[in-house]
Design a protein around this motif. Structure first.
Motif: not given
Length: 375
Positions: A35-47
């Motif tokens: 996706g476009r946003n590394a921070e959001r992807l990392q947060q999603a991975k944590g979820v």
């Protein structure tokens, strides 16, 4: 399952993307979360890891939906699952790059016009490369296609009438924008092998065999089953209605009427902007993950032929979670070489429909397939 990372989920930080990621992890399939946003992807991975209860074998891939940024990642994989909608607005570079890189393409659209458009433009090209082009690898509209395939096991059936009934639906932000553009644009059904258009203000009263009362239902964008069966020699007629839930019907009627009063006359680009803005106004944030005992659904697929009729009632609980399941299971079957038909196909015809239903029944999401010849 191989340890090679051969699956990419584009739009993995969103509601449905996280659910697909969890379903892939449950199958021990390594994948990219793109996706476009590394921070959001990392947060999603944590979820996803929290839900899964363990670390997941997923690598973050940061890229926009431009071919130049997509291509280096798509060249690494065999299967692309696109969860970035509205698809008619955002999906073109993704499906085009998947084809250019020799990837099977799945997405979770509910948008009938997108499904028609990519079928017409890319269906044969995917088939020529032995690749699957499977939009709507999701509750809407693969569940209805699976039910339809059971009905069509009777070779005398040539007409399908499908009704989705859903309890306590919880549309995500992306789904809200997609369904608004769906219900505010052309909605088609199949009659005598030709597309016909639903009236924009259609609101039908339907009955389902397990409820005492009647329900209100929409064409809900027309669905993808009429598109999948348009050139299928087994099917002459196909209609789909959706009873999404009485808690949403009145708000949808109001939104559709508002569109036709304010925006139906506008050029397409402005119509799309209008439905996006309405979706933003209706968005209440990311809903909780759906559950088997709250978000329940039944698809009633009725078949008719010259001399016979039949009907299959197919239970599918937790539709969003099941979307993750059908996406991940389709990826698994592709990686294991189980594709039956390449090109533009629903998962119900790309793979063995009875095997899929049995798999999801054993996982607790669906009713069991009926005994052969029993309906």
């Amino acid at each position: 399952m191989s340890n090679e990372r051969k699956v990419l989920v584009y739009g993995a930080s969103g509601y449905t993307g996280k659910i697909i990621a969890e379903s892939l992890a449950q199958r021990n399939i390594p994948f990219y979360m793109a996706g476009r946003n590394a921070e959001r992807l990392q947060q999603a991975k944590g979820v996803v890891e929290e839900r899964h209860g363990a670390a997941i074998d997923a690598e973050i891939a940061v890229c926009s939906n431009s071919p130049g940024e997509l291509r280096p990642w798509f060249e690494k994989v065999d299967v692309v699952i696109n969860v970035s909608g509205p698809f008619m607005q955002l999906g073109w570079p993704i499906v085009e790059t998947a084809l250019a890189c020799g990837c099977h393409y799945l997405d979770t659209t509910g948008e009938q016009d997108w499904t028609r458009a990519i079928a017409e433009q890319y269906g044969q090209a995917f088939a020529n490369q032995g690749l699957l082009l499977a939009p709507a690898t999701s509750y809407m509209w693969t569940a209805g296609a699976l039910a339809a395939e059971v009905v069509l096991e009777n070779p005398e059936i040539d007409s399908l009438d499908i009704c989705y009934q859903i309890d306590h639906g919880l549309p995500s932000e992306a789904s809200t924008k997609s369904f608004l553009r769906m219900v505010c644009n052309e909605q088609l059904f199949l009659e005598l092998n030709e597309y016909k258009q639903w009236q924009w203000d259609t609101l039908a009263t339907v009955t389902v065999p397990y409820r005492a009362g009647t329900l209100r239902a929409f064409p809900w964008g027309g669905a993808c089953e009429p598109v999948w069966y348009k050139d299928d020699e087994r099917v002459r007629n196909c209609k789909v209605l959706t009873a999404f839930g009485e808690h949403m019907i009145d708000a949808l009627v109001e939104a559709i009427n508002k569109f036709h009063n304010e925006a139906a006359h506008l050029p397409q680009e402005e119509r799309e902007a209008w439905t996006n803005a309405l979706g933003d106004a209706m968005d209440s944030g990311e809903p909780p993950k759906d559950t088997l005992d709250v978000q329940r659904s039944v698809i009633v697929a009725s078949g008719q032929g010259r001399r016979t009729t039949n009907q299959y009632v197919f239970n599918v609980s937790a539709p969003y979670t099941w979307t993750g399941e059908i996406s991940a299971e389709s990826a698994r079957q592709l990686l294991e070489g189980k594709l039956l038909k390449p090109g533009f196909q629903s998962p119900a015809t790309a793979f063995n429909h009875r095997e899929l239903i049995q798999t999801f029944h054993e996982l607790g999401f669906t009713s069991a397939p009926p005994a052969p010849g029993s309906i």
